[in-house]
Design a protein around this motif. Structure first.
Motif, PDB file in Angstrom:
ATOM      1  N   LEU A  54       0.844  -1.194   0.000  1.00 22.24           N
ATOM      2  CA  LEU A  54       0.000   0.000   0.000  1.00 22.24           C
ATOM      3  C   LEU A  54       0.880   1.245   0.000  1.00 22.24           C
ATOM      4  O   LEU A  54       1.876   1.301   0.724  1.00 22.24           O
ATOM      5  N   PHE A  55       0.511   2.240  -0.787  1.00 20.50           N
ATOM      6  CA  PHE A  55       1.195   3.537  -0.738  1.00 20.50           C
ATOM      7  C   PHE A  55       0.242   4.609  -1.252  1.00 20.50           C
ATOM      8  O   PHE A  55      -0.736   4.307  -1.940  1.00 20.50           O
ATOM      9  N   HIS A  56       0.506   5.850  -0.898  1.00 21.82           N
ATOM     10  CA  HIS A  56      -0.422   6.922  -1.269  1.00 21.82           C
ATOM     11  C   HIS A  56       0.326   8.158  -1.737  1.00 21.82           C
ATOM     12  O   HIS A  56       1.523   8.329  -1.465  1.00 21.82           O
ATOM     13  N   GLY A  57      -0.399   9.015  -2.430  1.00 22.46           N
ATOM     14  CA  GLY A  57       0.161  10.268  -2.913  1.00 22.46           C
ATOM     15  C   GLY A  57      -0.949  11.247  -3.231  1.00 22.46           C
ATOM     16  O   GLY A  57      -2.134  10.974  -3.026  1.00 22.46           O
ATOM     17  N   SER A  58      -0.566  12.381  -3.774  1.00 23.58           N
ATOM     18  CA  SER A  58      -1.524  13.443  -4.064  1.00 23.58           C
ATOM     19  C   SER A  58      -2.344  13.124  -5.309  1.00 23.58           C
ATOM     20  O   SER A  58      -1.830  12.596  -6.300  1.00 23.58           O
TER      21      SER A  58
ATOM     22  N   LYS B 173      -9.737  13.460   0.548  1.00 25.21           N
ATOM     23  CA  LYS B 173     -10.118  13.618  -0.859  1.00 25.21           C
ATOM     24  C   LYS B 173      -8.902  13.945  -1.717  1.00 25.21           C
ATOM     25  O   LYS B 173      -8.857  13.590  -2.904  1.00 25.21           O
ATOM     26  N   ALA B 174      -7.926  14.604  -1.145  1.00 27.11           N
ATOM     27  CA  ALA B 174      -6.721  14.996  -1.887  1.00 27.11           C
ATOM     28  C   ALA B 174      -5.690  13.872  -1.953  1.00 27.11           C
ATOM     29  O   ALA B 174      -4.612  14.058  -2.538  1.00 27.11           O
ATOM     30  N   THR B 175      -6.022  12.723  -1.364  1.00 28.05           N
ATOM     31  CA  THR B 175      -5.076  11.609  -1.290  1.00 28.05           C
ATOM     32  C   THR B 175      -5.544  10.435  -2.141  1.00 28.05           C
ATOM     33  O   THR B 175      -6.691  10.003  -2.032  1.00 28.05           O
ATOM     34  N   LEU B 176      -4.647   9.932  -2.973  1.00 26.52           N
ATOM     35  CA  LEU B 176      -4.889   8.716  -3.742  1.00 26.52           C
ATOM     36  C   LEU B 176      -4.237   7.551  -3.013  1.00 26.52           C
ATOM     37  O   LEU B 176      -3.043   7.590  -2.710  1.00 26.52           O
ATOM     38  N   MET B 177      -5.013   6.525  -2.700  1.00 27.11           N
ATOM     39  CA  MET B 177      -4.478   5.337  -2.039  1.00 27.11           C
ATOM     40  C   MET B 177      -4.397   4.207  -3.065  1.00 27.11           C
ATOM     41  O   MET B 177      -5.403   3.864  -3.695  1.00 27.11           O
TER      42      MET B 177
END
Length: 221
Positions: free
Chosen positions: A62-66, A149-153
């Protein structure tokens, strides 16, 4: 999830195949020990690589970004990618500069990412926080709706994985071991360890005399 890795043509280790590891337990241990992964993909014909904080969740990473990130937009759209985690354990000093190297543990995963939403996204955020900052989830403010909402997982399945481990003494050229000059050069390896330092409080923490939480004092690498 397969019990072994490196079974596909793309993930088979061809350079120094004796360093290849196909044991899934070892792969999981490497991923669990790391904190930063590098994710690469091609955007408009240009390769890009980005460091990300991550966590392993069973048979996926799992990782996330803008949501504003061009790279993450492409990953979310299914762009094939490569995720790499490398742990540097030491430097190896051979009797020649050419044979000198490093001791390391490395995992490479290939595939396309899945976008996580709703409860699964929230659980993934907690999972990453618990991996990077053990004990912090119960103390820190939860993500506000605007922040979430600003984060893509993203989740990358560990279906196509390669693992390589290099450890131990240098592999010297046999002639160097008997050479009257080169055989008298020190050779071996120098271990490297990653450690957490002493926590440093920010000005407001000092002003309020807030003590360092016990869970932070317990962090070890």
């Amino acid at each position: 999830m397969q019990n072994s890795v490196g079974a596909t043509d793309r993930t088979a280790v061809r350079r120094f195949p004796e360093k290849a590891v196909t044991d899934r337990t070892t792969v999981n241990a490497i991923l669990d020990a790391g904190l930063v992964a590098h994710v690469s993909c091609v955007v408009d014909g240009q390769p890009f690589v980005m460091p990300v904080g991550y966590a392993r969740d069973g048979d996926r990473v799992l990782f996330h970004g803008s949501t504003a990130s061009r790279l993450f937009k492409n990953l979310a759209a299914g762009q094939p990618c490569c995720l790499t985690v490398t742990l540097l354990d030491g430097v190896v000093l051979a009797r020649s500069a050419f044979e000198s190297s490093m001791n390391y543990r490395c995992v490479i995963a290939l595939g396309s990412c899945e976008v996580l939403e709703g409860d699964e996204k929230q659980a993934a955020l907690i999972r990453i926080t618990d991996h990077l900052l053990p004990g912090r989830t119960d103390h820190a403010r939860k993500a506000a709706p605007k922040e979430a909402k600003a984060t893509l997982m993203l989740a990358l399945n560990l279906d196509e994985v390669s693992c390589k481990v290099s450890e131990g003494d240098p592999d010297d050229v046999p002639s160097d071991l008997v050479d009257p000059i080169y055989s008298n050069i020190w050779a071996g390896y120098v271990p490297m360890n990653e450690v957490f330092g002493e926590p440093v409080s920010d000005p407001l923490t000092i002003e309020k005399n807030i003590q360092i939480p016990d869970y932070i004092k317990k962090w070890k690498r």
